[in-house]
Scaffold this active site. Structure first.
Site: not given
Ligand code: PA5
Length: 435
Positions: A286, A307, A421
């Protein structure tokens, strides 16, 4: 030293032409000097809260009280949250919990980071809600999956325990500004802990997001932060060659640029690091997967994936960089009784401990990958404890930030995910319109 970071098997002088020439590595490493200088400056100005966390202590007071409340009243604690709001806690809690149960006197932690209705129905049918605690974590307070989990579970708990009984079972972590999760928690009298707005989800493991679950599991959270502080202290030097995160970032990027290695495999030989691989995968993917660049992280497990994946790793496409994370294992665990291994074919196991076999296999994988010209980094931990885990996490967060700088992307945003989203909300609204 909390771990040894060995890149020697990534260079051409060790593995042949598929490795990086030391002379070609130097300019990439030199480029990280700017990132290190920027990080030092930002740290001096206290401009990046992630770098302040290792030394912070006051922010642990409220989480400690919440952990104690949930521990006393619960046989299990369920964490509702996803992505960075869940993976850090999962990774840390795995240090304390074996797959067969929690530490003595501690509740079992379950991390429900998905929204499969079958799982939720099973949870409601099987758990004793009067002995279950819930920790709801969402930085934004607006993530649909987490809200769906919370909004479907909470009423059931309130129905069984009443409003104040239900509030006693819950705690919420979210940012200190108005958001849907915060508003509901306030109206229901649920205790709220503030998520630092300056710490991104996937960089939040060392904040209360990761440390509150770690406390519930019975871990020493000060030691986790101390390990992170040790790494941070040494990482931000003037000389990139002395900085392990800079070396790791430069190697990843050099292999991407010079050898087109677009996949990075992280393979711990330690069960307690199974979730660590998932945490790293999210962090790397990410943070770096932007503007057509980045490399794809794969989480593997030794010995299991010997394996499953190793044939591909050794003889498949030459497109991967490997990181093996290992502890000394020789002599550990149960031993094979020689009398039971009297068969000649089993002589090699007679009198050997399980750790002997694991030690032999992790070394063999490291050597075979290198012998097949596959660039492989060895991270050797003398022991895996809270301090070492904090150190590993800080190492990989810094490595990711420095790699992002080399690649010219922002490690802290995720614009493409935000688009998904938005679309999901639109589809849900269309369904409502259709009734
Ligand atoms: O790393 C990130 O920013 C994302 O993976 C968020 O942690 C994830 O989308 C969850 O978001 P939130 O904590 O706002 O619910």
């Amino acid at each position: 030293m909390l771990f040894e970071h060995d890149l020697s098997r990534c260079f051409s002088d060790a593995i042949g032409e598929s490795g990086i020439d030391r002379s070609a590595f130097e300019p990439v490493l030199a480029q990280t000097a700017d990132s290190l200088a920027e990080l030092r400056e930002v740290r001096q100005k206290a401009g990046l809260p992630l770098l302040e966390l290792p030394a912070a202590r006051d922010d642990l007071i409220q989480p400690a009280a919440v952990a104690e409340r949930l521990r006393r009243s619960s046989d299990q604690v369920i964490l509702l949250g996803t992505g960075g709001s869940s993976l850090g806690g999962q990774t840390l809690a795995a240090l304390a919990e074996s797959p067969f149960g929690p530490r003595h006197g501690r509740p079992k932690l379950h991390f429900l980071d998905n929204i499969d209705p079958v799982t939720f129905e099973a949870l409601l049918a099987q758990l004793d809600l009067s002995r279950t605690g819930f920790l709801v974590v969402s930085k934004s307070g607006g993530t649909a999956e987490t809200l769906m989990q919370f909004l479907t579970l909470y009423p059931e708990v309130e129905r069984r325990l009443g409003r104040s009984g239900a509030a006693e079972r819950f705690a919420v972590i979210t940012e200190p500004h108005a958001n849907p999760l915060r508003r509901i928690a306030q109206r229901r009298g649920i205790e709220i802990l503030d998520h630092d707005p300056g710490v991104g989800g996937r960089y939040s493991a060392l904040s209360l997001v990761g440390l509150l679950p770690a406390m519930i599991a019975g871990l020493d959270t000060v030691a986790i932060r101390q390990g992170a502080a040790d790494v941070l202290q040494r990482a931000l030097t003037d000389d990139p060659a002395e900085s392990q995160p800079a070396m790791g970032a430069a190697m990843n990027v050099a292999l991407l640029w010079q050898k087109s290695l677009r996949t990075t495999v992280v393979m711990p030989y330690i069960d307690a690091l199974a979730s660590f691989g998932l945490w790293f995968r999210q962090l790397w993917a990410e943070s770096l997967g932007k503007d057509g660049t980045g490399s794809t992280p794969i989480r593997a497990m030794g010995t299991v994936d010997q394996h499953s994946q190793l044939q591909l790793y050794l003889a498949g496409p030459q497109d991967k960089f490997y990181t093996l994370i290992m502890c000394p294992q020789a002599g550990k665990g149960p031993r094979v009784a020689p009398a039971l291994a009297e068969d000649q074919a089993l002589a090699y196991l007679a009198g050997r401990s399980m750790g002997d076999l694991l030690e032999a296999e992790q070394r063999a994988t490291l050597e075979t990958l290198a012998a097949n010209g596959r660039p492989v980094r060895a991270i050797n931990l003398p022991r895996l404890d809270e301090r070492a885990m904090g150190a590993l996490m800080m190492h990989f967060m810094l490595e990711t930030i420095i790699a992002a700088d080399l690649l010219g992307v922002n490690p802290f945003d995720q614009p493409a995910v935000e688009e998904g989203k938005r679309l999901a909300r639109e589809h849900l609204a269309e369904m409502a319109g259709r009734g």
